[in-house]
Design an enzyme around this catalytic site. Structure first.
Site, short mmCIF file in Angstrom:
data_model
loop_
_atom_site.label_atom_id
_atom_site.label_comp_id
_atom_site.label_asym_id
_atom_site.label_seq_id
_atom_site.Cartn_x
_atom_site.Cartn_y
_atom_site.Cartn_z
N PRO A 240 0.87 -1.14 -0.12
CA PRO A 240 -0.02 -0.10 -0.19
C PRO A 240 0.95 1.21 0.00
O PRO A 240 2.13 1.44 0.53
CB PRO A 240 -0.78 -0.02 1.13
CG PRO A 240 -0.65 -1.36 1.65
CD PRO A 240 0.52 -2.01 1.17
N GLU A 241 0.39 2.37 -0.69
CA GLU A 241 1.20 3.49 -0.73
C GLU A 241 0.39 4.66 -0.13
O GLU A 241 -0.63 4.30 0.61
CB GLU A 241 1.60 3.68 -2.32
CG GLU A 241 2.34 2.74 -2.84
CD GLU A 241 2.74 3.03 -4.26
OE1 GLU A 241 2.90 4.12 -4.81
OE2 GLU A 241 3.18 2.05 -4.89
N HIS B 217 -6.48 -14.79 9.18
CA HIS B 217 -5.04 -14.20 9.52
C HIS B 217 -5.13 -13.23 10.49
O HIS B 217 -4.18 -12.13 10.54
CB HIS B 217 -4.17 -13.82 8.41
CG HIS B 217 -4.28 -14.84 7.16
ND1 HIS B 217 -3.36 -15.83 7.34
CD2 HIS B 217 -4.67 -14.95 6.09
CE1 HIS B 217 -3.51 -16.77 6.43
NE2 HIS B 217 -4.13 -16.08 5.64
N ARG C 158 20.20 16.36 -5.55
CA ARG C 158 20.55 15.18 -5.22
C ARG C 158 21.29 14.65 -6.45
O ARG C 158 20.98 14.74 -7.67
CB ARG C 158 19.51 14.24 -5.15
CG ARG C 158 18.41 14.38 -3.90
CD ARG C 158 19.35 14.09 -2.70
NE ARG C 158 18.65 14.72 -1.31
CZ ARG C 158 17.91 13.77 -0.55
NH1 ARG C 158 17.58 12.28 -0.98
NH2 ARG C 158 17.15 14.23 0.48
N ARG D 141 0.54 -12.03 5.58
CA ARG D 141 2.20 -12.43 5.23
C ARG D 141 2.92 -11.77 6.50
O ARG D 141 4.20 -11.86 6.64
CB ARG D 141 2.51 -11.54 4.11
CG ARG D 141 2.00 -12.13 3.01
CD ARG D 141 2.38 -11.23 1.69
NE ARG D 141 1.70 -11.80 0.45
CZ ARG D 141 1.74 -11.21 -0.70
NH1 ARG D 141 2.13 -10.01 -0.81
NH2 ARG D 141 0.97 -11.55 -1.73
#
Length: 292
Positions: free
Chosen positions: A2-3, A98, A164, A118
Site C-alpha cells: 500500500p502507498e 489471519h 541530489r 504475510r
C-alpha cells in the site's frame, strides 16, 4: 505494498470509527504482529488497555493514533507492510483467518482488528515527540512530509531534488526527501511528466521538477478519490472494501499495452528488485545511458 492513497483511505476510516473510544482489552494472537514492541506482547496490551484513541494521523505510508489517559505521551503506530489490514468489525463477525491483534472497546461496539496474511506489517505503542500536537512517534521524525500534507514545502522539495546526485525514480522513493510515493505512483507520475525513470535528478530544470511534483500529487489525489489501488484482496479499507484506481493506471502494470498518448507498447524493465513501467517513445532513455 500500500502507498500513500491506500494508507490515507485507512486513516480516514480509523478517524471515523475509533477516535474517542477507550480500549477495554487487547488480544495479541501472533507475536510477530507486535515484534516492534521491545518488551513484547504483554507490554503492548498493557500500554493500550485503558487508553482513549485520538484522531488517526499519517505520514507517508505510516499510520498512528495518539493515545490519551493512561498512555499520555504515546501513540499506537501501525504499518501495513505487504498485506496488513486494519478492519473495524462487529464483535459477532467470525475471526479472519489471519487475525493477528484485536482491540475491544468499553462501549461494546465494533472492535478494531489487525489482519496480516504475510505478517510483514505490525503495531507498536511508541513514545511520541515531545510537545507534538499530532503525537508523531519518535521513529518517524526522519520521514519527510508527503505531497498531500498542507505543510509540504514545494520549493524546498524542488531544490532538494535537483541537488541530489541520483536518478529521478530513486529520489521519488526516498522517504527522507518525499514520503508516500511508492513504485506504482512513481511510475504514473513519471509517465505523466514524460520523464524516464533513470533521468539524473541534476538534469531536471526547476519547471520540470515542479511539474513532476504536481503530477505525483494529482495522481495520488485521483487514486484517493476512488479508494486507492487494489490488485488483489489484500488491500482493503476498514470496512473491507477494495479501491478501484487500478482501472485508471496509465503505465504501471500495462506491459505490452498501447501508451494512451502515442500508442507505443508500454515496456517493463527490471529496476532495484522491482519493475519500472514506461513508454519508450514518450519517456526517452537519458542520452548518457542510452548505450548501456
Amino acid at each position: 505494498m500500500p502507498e500513500l492513497p491506500e494508507v490515507e483511505v485507512v486513516r480516514r476510516g480509523l478517524a471515523n470509527w475509533v477516535a474517542g473510544r477507550t480500549v477495554a482489552g487487547v488480544q495479541v494472537l501472533h507475536p510477530r504482529a507486535v515484534r516492534r514492541q521491545p518488551a513484547g506482547p504483554a507490554d503492548f496490551a498493557a500500554r493500550l488497555t485503558g487508553t482513549t484513541l485520538g484522531s488517526a494521523q499519517r505520514r507517508g505510508k505510516y499510520l498512528w493514533v495518539p493515545l490519551s489517559g493512561a498512555g499520555t505521551g504515546f501513540s499506537l503506530l501501525g504499518h501495513l507492510g505487504m498485506s496488513g489490514q486494519l478492519l473495524v468489525q462487529d464483535p459477532t463477525v467470525p475471526d479472519e483467518t489471519h487475525l493477528r491483534v484485536r482491540l475491544r472497546f468499553t462501549d461494546g461496539g465494533r472492535e478494531l482488528r489487525f489482519v496480516d496474511q504475510r505478517t510483514f506489517g505490525g503495531l507498536a505503542v511508541e513514545e511520541a515527540e515531545d510537545g507534538d500536537p499530532e503525537g508523531t512517534p519518535v521513529s518517524l521524525a526522519h520521514i519527510a512530509r508527503d505531497p498531500l500534507d498542507p505543510r509540504f514545502d514545494d520549493a524546498a522539495f524542488v531544490a532538494a531534488l535537483r541537488a541530489r546526485r541520483t536518478t529521478v525514480k530513486r529520489a521519488l522513493l526516498d522517504q527522507t526527501l518525499i514520503s508516500g510515493v511508492g513504485n506504482i505512483y512513481a511510475d504514473e507520475a513519471l509517465w505523466r511528466s514524460r520523464l524516464h525513470y533513470d533521468r539524473p535528478t541534476g538534469s531536471l530544470t526547476r519547471p520540470q521538477a515542479a511539474v513532476l511534483l504536481a503530477h505525483a500529487r494529482d495522481v495520488m489525489t485521483a487514486a484517493l478519490a476512488v479508494g486507492g489501488t487494489s490488485f488483489d484482496s489484500l488491500y482493503v479499507n476498514v470496512n473491507g472494501e477494495s479501491g478501484y484506481f487500478s482501472r485508471d493506471l496509465d503505465a504501471y502494470g500495462r506491459e505490452h499495452e498501447p501508451c494512451r498518448r502515442c500508442g507505443t507498447p508500454i515496456r517493463r524493465a527490471a529496476w532495484m528488485n522491482r519493475s519500472s513501467y514506461f513508454c519508450p517513445r514518450c519517456q526517452r532513455v537519458p542520452r548518457a545511458r542510452s548505450g548501456g
